[in-house]
Each structure stands twice: as structure tokens, then as C-alpha cells.
Design a protein around this motif. Structure first.
Motif, PDB file in Angstrom:
ATOM      1  N   GLU A 168       4.605  -8.717 -12.931  1.00  0.00           N
ATOM      2  CA  GLU A 168       5.727  -9.399 -12.298  1.00  0.00           C
ATOM      3  C   GLU A 168       7.016  -9.158 -13.062  1.00  0.00           C
ATOM      4  N   LEU A 203      13.718  -2.272  -6.337  1.00  0.00           N
ATOM      5  CA  LEU A 203      13.868  -3.605  -6.909  1.00  0.00           C
ATOM      6  C   LEU A 203      15.146  -3.735  -7.730  1.00  0.00           C
ATOM      7  N   ASN A 207      17.128  -3.141  -2.752  1.00  0.00           N
ATOM      8  CA  ASN A 207      16.140  -3.733  -1.833  1.00  0.00           C
ATOM      9  C   ASN A 207      15.899  -2.897  -0.577  1.00  0.00           C
ATOM     10  N   THR A 283      16.032 -12.564  -8.497  1.00  0.00           N
ATOM     11  CA  THR A 283      14.959 -11.944  -7.727  1.00  0.00           C
ATOM     12  C   THR A 283      13.684 -11.997  -8.548  1.00  0.00           C
ATOM     13  N   PHE A 285       9.690 -10.831  -8.566  1.00  0.00           N
ATOM     14  CA  PHE A 285       8.674  -9.950  -7.980  1.00  0.00           C
ATOM     15  C   PHE A 285       7.332 -10.236  -8.632  1.00  0.00           C
ATOM     16  N   ILE A 299       8.044 -11.018  -3.085  1.00  0.00           N
ATOM     17  CA  ILE A 299       9.370 -11.069  -3.695  1.00  0.00           C
ATOM     18  C   ILE A 299      10.117 -12.293  -3.171  1.00  0.00           C
ATOM     19  N   TYR A 301      13.880 -14.143  -3.203  1.00  0.00           N
ATOM     20  CA  TYR A 301      15.310 -13.911  -3.418  1.00  0.00           C
ATOM     21  C   TYR A 301      16.004 -15.275  -3.423  1.00  0.00           C
ATOM     22  N   GLU A 314      12.393 -14.571   1.269  1.00  0.00           N
ATOM     23  CA  GLU A 314      11.176 -14.084   0.616  1.00  0.00           C
ATOM     24  C   GLU A 314      10.473 -13.103   1.542  1.00  0.00           C
TER      25      GLU A 314
END
Length: 461
Positions: A168, A203, A207, A283, A285, A299, A301, A314
Motif C-alpha cells: 500500500e 498513481l 490517475n 490518495t 492505495f 484507491i 481519493y 474511491e
């Protein structure tokens, strides 16, 4: 740089099954000291006891009946069964599925991305109207299967540090490559793939979603995007035995990236590569699962600030074997009345326009041309969208930070999830017929019908 993979280092033969064998050849001499009536009674009790044990073992198997309700063939059809319907508890360990003595690759899946497995997931082929009955047994040791899906993600915290694999990542609005002076991520962000095709997500604030054309079924090498010292390098725009990056993205959102159309203004989720500050405050991940038959990432946001509005967004991205596509589920909170979700389809190098294909359940936007870099190879790309949410499509303007795209406009409720699919067929893939526009269109239609077919599931615990 993939991690937590379930691989099959030693290929196991088909037909793995658990057998319960009982010997009913009772030794009468062992009870010779008993009178003859008791001998017979003892023998009878022993046989009944063993038979009862056999029946108990048989009841440990759960029978699952699966039926294709449609008059179409289904190939690698995804089947997901809620664990609550299987009376699952953590003590039951690992699923083992069999059909006619053949083992079916399966895994426990976290479909709501909350950190806990909630479904049994596998893929199967069905003939039109075909019914199948499979057996489920819970076993202590995890079965090993050929790996057909993967997520690769690597990162570094400084330019002189080698990239390390990670599960992550959290990045702030300031963590943009232009501001940092270097690219933190292997391949600009995570790569996900199956046995047919691969994709990647930028990422690094952009995006957008890109496509890797695959020439083989094997998972692509771990060092794609890295040099021998573990530094980030663009080595994936050169053809290798496995394939290469084939899809130009530019200032589009690629294949399936999204934004919002508000007050007739197209608002991009994120920034361009030339920007130093993102419009997303934070953000996050995370790889949710990576397995033989399904891989999923999520993910979040937080505080996407654009044109005076603030949204929370998301997305959950999944892939399973057999399809030249991936699944994406998106929700956006903070939508105002009149706001429209916009799903992007990069149209760079497209000279043939886009075709809109509709059914009662789904809508597909399809393009087919020499869509690859320098128009070197033919490729088709498409979006498959739910008909219930689809409004229409438009073309992005030629200027701004969200361009070079067709945009599918979806009418979705505030913070309401919507699921769609990004499809890509490259002429050098394992299906060379993708070079033909009619064939690619037929494939998209067939795939859409399959994705929107619900298998009838009956369980006998």
C-alpha cells in the motif's frame, strides 16, 4: 516486485481429489472368543459404525449446483458465492472445489475491500443452458494453482534508493514527480494483469489507466520498469518477449479513468505530469488480494478539490483470468445536482470514430484502429457500461487537462457505486483476430453478454 502471490511451483496434476476409503473386511477370528450370535452382532455393529463414519464424511462435502440460464456459451465465467451461504467460519481454512474428479482453481475473495474475505471466487466454462454440480471441501492446507492474475507495485522514498515491493501507499498533494524531482513508483504506479492482458494506473497524480499488450499467457517479469540496480526506468516501451506498453495516454485518462462533468466543465481526477500540486489532498492505495484467479486493488481519493467543489472518491479494480478486460467500481461523494460521472476512453491515433452498441443491460463504446504508439499496430479498445446509468457520450475538448478522449456520461447517485469494464484487444496478443474490426466488436458484445449473465446458484450444505 509482486508480493503475496499464490503460485504453483510444482505443477499439480488434474484430478486432485480427497478420497475417504474404508475397509469393510472384518476379521471374524479376532472375535472368536465370543459366542456365534455375539460374533454376528459385533460384526454388524462394526459395519454400521464404519458406514456411519462414511456417511459423516460424505456430509462434509457441500454440493453446489450451477446453471447458465442463457442460450450463450460462457468462457471463464466469474462465479462468486457469499461465504455466509456456505456456512463458512475461519476454522474451515481453505476451499477445495472439484468437478468430475478435476480440481477447480478457487480462492477466498474480499469483494467489499474491508479486509475480510466474504466470497468464494472461481471461474468456469458453461455451454448454453448447461447445469453443473461441483463439490466443496474445506482443507487444512492451501491448494496450489497456476497463477493467472497479479498486481505488481514497487516504490522508493528517495532517488538514490532502490525500489521495494509494497502492499500500500499514501501520497499527499505535494508528492508529485515534478515537485519531488524523481518518480517514486515502478511503472508510475501499480500494474495488474491476467493471462491475456495487463494494465497500469498512474498513481503519481495523473490517475490515468494504461494498457500493456501481452504476447504470452505468463505473468510479466517482476523487473518491468526497473534497471539492474532497482532504479525506476522506462524499459516497457521496447518490445520484449512478454509484450510492451502499447497504448498512448497523453492528457487523457486512458482506458477507464474517470472525472466529473459539472456545470458543463470536465473536471479531471488529478493533474498532468507537468503539474507540481495535485487537486487531491490525499490518495491511499492498497492491494486487497492477489491470487491465482483474482487480484484486486483499492484507491481512496480524499478531498478532491476542483472548480470550487470538494468530492470524496474511491475505486476498486479487479481482474480475473480469460478476459481481455478489467473491472472497475467507482463511487463519488459530494456530487451536486446535475453532476455527471465521466468515464474516459483515450482516442489518440483513432481515425475511425467510436461506435455505440446498446442492449437492455449494457452499453459499449467501441473503437478500432491503429491505436498504438506511432500507429504501428492495430488495437481495439472499449468501455462496457451499465445501461441503467448510461446517458450518452461526448468528446473531450481539445484543450484543458482532460483531453484526447471520448467520455461516457453516467448518471449516478451521490456516493453510489457503479461498475464498468475496460477492454483492450491488440493484434499481437494471443488472439490475432483482434486485427479485424468486426471480430473485436463481436468479442466485446460476447464479453458484455457474459459479464451481465448471472449464474443460478443452488447450495446443499
Amino acid at each position: 516486485m509482486s508480493i503475496s502471490k499464490t503460485t504453483n511451483q510444482e505443477a499439480k496434476p488434474r484430478g486432485i481429489q480427497k478420497k475417504h476409503i474404508f475397509n469393510f473386511n472384518v476379521d471374524i477370528e479376532a472375535v472368536s472368543w465370543l459366542p456365534m450370535p455375539l460374533k454376528c452382532l459385533s460384526t454388524a455393529f462394526l459395519i454400521l459404525a464404519l458406514a456411519g463414519c462414511s456417511q459423516h464424511k460424505e456430509k462434509a462435502l457441500t454440493q453446489i449446483s450451477l446453471t447458465n440460464p442463457e442460450d450463450i456459451s460462457l468462457t471463464d465465467k466469474a462465479v462468486a458465492i457469499p461465504l455466509e451461504k456456505l456456512e463458512y467460519t475461519a476454522s474451515k481454512n481453505y476451499p477445495l472445489l472439484t468437478l468430475d474428479q478435476d480440481t477447480i482453481a478457487s480462492q477466498l475473495s474480499d469483494m467489499d475491500a474491508d479486509g475480510t474475505a466474504d466470497h468464494l471466487f472461481f471461474v468456469m466454462d458453461f455451454e448454453p443452458k448447461e447445469a453443473k454440480k461441483i463439490q466443496l471441501e474445506w482443507v487444512a492446507e492451501a491448494p496450489q494453482y497456476d497463477l493467472k492474475t497479479s498486481i505488481r507495485f514497487g516504490k522508493r522514498e528517495a532517488k538514490d534508493q532502490p525500489v521495494q515491493p509494497a502492499l500500500e501507499e499514501t501520497l499527499s498533494a505535494q508528492d508529485m514527480p515534478k515537485a519531488l524531482g524523481f518518480q517514486k513508483y515502478q511503472t508510475d504506479g501499480p500494474t495488474w494483469e491476467n493471462d491475456k492482458v495487463a494494465f497500469r494506473h498512474y498513481l503519481d497524480g495523473r490517475n490515468a489507466k494504461d494498457v500493456y499488450g501481452k504476447k504470452t499467457a505468463a505473468i510479466s517479469p517482476e523487473n518491468v520498469g526497473l534497471d539492474s540496480a532497482g532504479a525506476v526506468v522506462d524499459n516497457y516501451h521496447t518490445m520484449e518477449a512478454w509484450g510492451r506498453d502499447v497504448f498512448p495516454v497523453g492528457n487523457s485518462a486512458g482506458l477507464g479513468g474517470f472525472g466529473v462533468i459539472a456545470k458543463d466543465s470536465i473536471r479531471r481526477l488529478g493533474i498532468l505530469v507537468t503539474d507540481t500540486l495535485s487537486n487531491v489532498e490525499q490518495t491511499h492505495f492498497k492491494i486487497i488480494e492477489e491470487g491465482a484467479v483474482k487480484s484486486t486493488m483499492h484507491i481512496d481519493y480524499t478531498n478532491w478539490n476542483t472548480a470550487g467543489n470538494t468530492y470524496q472518491a474511491e475505486e476498486t479494480t479487479s481482474i480475473w483470468p480469460g478476459m481481455y478486460a478489467y473491472q472497475n467500481t467507482v463511487s463519488v461523494a459530494g456530487l451536486q445536482q446535475g453532476d455527471t460521472l465521466a468515464i474516459g476512453l483515450s482516442n489518440i491515433n483513432n481515425k475511425n470514430g467510436v461506435e455505440e452498441l446498446k442492449s437492455e443491460k449494457w452499453v459499449a463504446l467501441i473503437q478500432h484502429d491503429s491505436l498504438t504508439y506511432d500507429r504501428k499496430w492495430v488495437m481495439g479498445s472499449a468501455l462496457i457500461l451499465p445501461a441503467t446509468a448510461y446517458q450518452n457520450y461526448t468528446e473531450a475538448p481539445s484543450t484543458g487537462n482532460f483531453t484526447q478522449s471520448y467520455l461516457a456520461k453516467l448518471n449516478v447517485g451521490n456516493d453510489t457505486p457503479v461498475t464498468y469494464y475496460g477492454v483492450s484487444g491488440w493484434e499481437l496478443s494471443q488472439e490475432p483476430k483482434f486485427k479485424d474490426a468486426a471480430y473485436f466488436k463481436s468479442y466485446v458484445e460476447q464479453l458484455a453478454n457474459q459479464l451481465y449473465t448471472e449464474i443460478d446458484i443452488q447450495i446443499e450444505n
